[in-house]
Each structure stands twice: as C-alpha cells, then as structure tokens.
Design a protein around this motif. Sequence first.
Motif, short mmCIF file in Angstrom:
data_model
loop_
_atom_site.label_atom_id
_atom_site.label_comp_id
_atom_site.label_asym_id
_atom_site.label_seq_id
_atom_site.Cartn_x
_atom_site.Cartn_y
_atom_site.Cartn_z
N TYR A 151 -4.34 7.74 -28.80
CA TYR A 151 -3.92 6.35 -28.95
C TYR A 151 -2.51 6.21 -28.40
N VAL A 152 -2.12 5.00 -28.15
CA VAL A 152 -0.77 4.70 -27.64
C VAL A 152 0.14 4.40 -28.82
N TRP A 153 1.34 4.96 -28.78
CA TRP A 153 2.36 4.65 -29.80
C TRP A 153 3.51 3.93 -29.12
N TRP A 154 3.69 2.66 -29.48
CA TRP A 154 4.84 1.87 -29.02
C TRP A 154 5.18 0.87 -30.13
N LEU A 155 6.17 1.22 -30.91
CA LEU A 155 6.54 0.46 -32.11
C LEU A 155 5.42 0.45 -33.13
N GLY A 156 4.46 1.33 -32.94
CA GLY A 156 3.31 1.40 -33.84
C GLY A 156 2.08 1.86 -33.06
N PRO A 157 1.06 2.34 -33.76
CA PRO A 157 -0.15 2.80 -33.08
C PRO A 157 -0.96 1.63 -32.52
N MET A 158 -1.55 1.84 -31.35
CA MET A 158 -2.37 0.79 -30.73
C MET A 158 -3.28 1.41 -29.68
N MET A 159 -4.25 0.63 -29.27
CA MET A 159 -5.16 0.97 -28.18
C MET A 159 -5.77 2.37 -28.30
N PRO A 160 -6.49 2.66 -29.40
CA PRO A 160 -7.16 3.97 -29.51
C PRO A 160 -8.23 4.11 -28.42
N SER A 161 -8.34 5.30 -27.86
CA SER A 161 -9.32 5.56 -26.81
C SER A 161 -10.56 6.21 -27.41
N MET A 162 -11.45 6.68 -26.55
CA MET A 162 -12.68 7.32 -27.02
C MET A 162 -12.35 8.63 -27.73
N LYS A 163 -13.16 8.98 -28.70
CA LYS A 163 -12.97 10.24 -29.42
C LYS A 163 -13.39 11.40 -28.52
N TYR A 164 -12.80 12.55 -28.79
CA TYR A 164 -13.16 13.75 -28.05
C TYR A 164 -13.12 14.94 -29.00
N GLY A 165 -13.72 16.04 -28.57
CA GLY A 165 -13.82 17.20 -29.44
C GLY A 165 -13.20 18.45 -28.84
N VAL A 166 -12.78 19.34 -29.72
CA VAL A 166 -12.26 20.64 -29.35
C VAL A 166 -12.94 21.67 -30.23
N ALA A 167 -13.35 22.76 -29.63
CA ALA A 167 -14.03 23.82 -30.39
C ALA A 167 -13.26 25.13 -30.26
N PHE A 168 -13.21 25.90 -31.38
CA PHE A 168 -12.50 27.17 -31.40
C PHE A 168 -13.40 28.24 -31.98
N CYS A 169 -13.28 29.43 -31.43
CA CYS A 169 -13.91 30.58 -32.06
C CYS A 169 -13.11 30.98 -33.29
N ASP A 170 -13.72 31.76 -34.14
CA ASP A 170 -13.01 32.19 -35.35
C ASP A 170 -11.80 33.06 -35.03
N ASN A 171 -11.80 33.66 -33.83
CA ASN A 171 -10.64 34.48 -33.47
C ASN A 171 -9.49 33.64 -32.89
N GLY A 172 -9.67 32.30 -32.85
CA GLY A 172 -8.62 31.39 -32.40
C GLY A 172 -8.73 30.96 -30.97
N ASP A 173 -9.64 31.54 -30.20
CA ASP A 173 -9.78 31.16 -28.80
C ASP A 173 -10.41 29.77 -28.68
N LYS A 174 -9.83 28.95 -27.80
CA LYS A 174 -10.40 27.63 -27.53
C LYS A 174 -11.57 27.77 -26.57
N ILE A 175 -12.66 27.08 -26.91
CA ILE A 175 -13.86 27.17 -26.08
C ILE A 175 -13.84 26.03 -25.08
N PRO A 176 -13.79 26.30 -23.77
CA PRO A 176 -13.85 25.21 -22.78
C PRO A 176 -15.14 24.42 -22.93
N VAL A 177 -15.05 23.11 -22.73
CA VAL A 177 -16.22 22.25 -22.87
C VAL A 177 -17.36 22.71 -21.97
N ALA A 178 -17.01 23.20 -20.79
CA ALA A 178 -18.04 23.65 -19.84
C ALA A 178 -18.86 24.81 -20.40
N LYS A 179 -18.31 25.54 -21.41
CA LYS A 179 -19.03 26.68 -21.96
C LYS A 179 -19.65 26.39 -23.32
N TRP A 180 -19.60 25.11 -23.75
CA TRP A 180 -20.24 24.78 -25.02
C TRP A 180 -21.74 25.03 -24.91
#
Length: 245
Positions: free
Chosen positions: A40-69
């Motif tokens: 979202y945009v912050w300018w004197l306050g929150p506004m204009m939220p965009s589409m939601k997105y996701g992030v996935a992590f392995c238990d060992n802390g590695d981030k999983i690229p979306v292409a490998k989901w």
Amino acid sequence: MFIIYQIRSLEHTRKHYPGLACPLANGGGNGVTIVVLQRYVWWLGPMMPSMKYGVAFCDNGDKIPVAKWTPEITAKYKELKATTKTPLRLWRGMIVIPAIFLVLVLVAQIAKRTKANDDKEFTEYVNHPQAGDIFYANTGGTLVRSENSATTTNDVYALFKVIKIDGDSIFLAQGNASRVGTAEKPINEYKSGFWDDLKKETTGFSAIPVIISFQRLIQYRFFSVLPPQTDNSPGRISKIVRPDK
C-alpha cells in the motif's frame, strides 16, 4: 511540487504447514510457512492498497521462489488468501487526506473573508474618522540625507487617539508609551504581541496634539504630520480601533 511517499507492505497472516514438502529441500523434507502480504502507499496515512501476494519459506528459513512453488503450495496459498480481507484502515488516507485539504481550504476561505471584512472596516474608519478612534501608527521617523542616499532614523511606533477633525487636519494625542527604532536597531511591528504590549504600557495620552493630514490619510493611508516637514517621511497606519465597536 514534490510529493514524497512510501510503498509499504502489511503482513496479513502467516501459517505453517508441516505436511507440505519444501521443493528446495533434498528429499522433499521440511515443512513450509506461507505468508500473505499486501502493498500500500503511505502518504500522511495508508492508502491505495494493491493486490495481495504471497511468500513461502522452508522451515530452514530459505525463501521459495514463486517459480518453484509446487501445486500443493499454490493451493494452500490460494486458500489462505481467500480468507484474508483488506482492512479498512488501509483506506484511511483516502479519507483523512481529502479531509485535511478541505479543512485547509475552509480555513483559507475564512481567513480571506475575515481579511476582507477587516479591510472594509479599516477603509470605513480611514474615510470617516471619529473622535475617540485609536490609531496604531508609525510616525515615519526622520530622513537623514547624505550625498548619495537617505536613511530613515528614529522610527516611532505609538498609539494615537483622535481628538477632533477640522478640515484637512486630524488632531491626535500620542500615547505615553512608544517604541523607537533606528537603522541600526530596526523594530518589527509584526512581531506577535507588539501592539498589545505597547497598549498595556500606555496609561494616558499627551496633552500636546499631533496634527496629521486627512487628505494624505485617505489617499495613502499614511501618518503625514502637518505642517509638512522636509526631513520627515510619512508613516503607516497599521490599524484603527473604534472603542465603541
């Protein structure tokens, strides 16, 4: 005009799936944690939220690229995203900021209207002075001329009470308190409380009248002393107060 804003991310929800295989782990071991976020945009306050997105992590802390989901990770993310709603607070800026601008516009309009009323009242008092009116005035000081220049010295700021009007002459009594400035030590009459402080110090008015030109007052709104003196420069009337108003 520059507008500085920030792009921020809000973490909506985070869920651990121990049964999901991490595609980055050898042998498909470890679980997966899925996080749903939203920018979202912050300018004197929150506004204009965009589409939601996701992030996935392995238990060992590695981030999983979306292409490998894996299809299983994608399915769990969609389920989690479907239950996540955009909070109303992310739209707060779209309400608060227009409201701020509206208040500023209203304040400006009120200030403009107040100034117009003050100017109208001042013009009325200038054109039709009455005995008892109080002038907040600068007498203009004395011009000291040299070969190539002229300098105003001994600028006097004081309150003056109208005693009577006789033709082109307005007879004034100067208040017993005054401010005197010189070229080396000028006075800022616009400083907050300047005239109020001077008014408090004025406990009476002089018995010796000062005479100014009514014609010059109307024409230039100047404090022009009569009879005219070549070494005196005209001063300015800052304000006129009519005590019975």
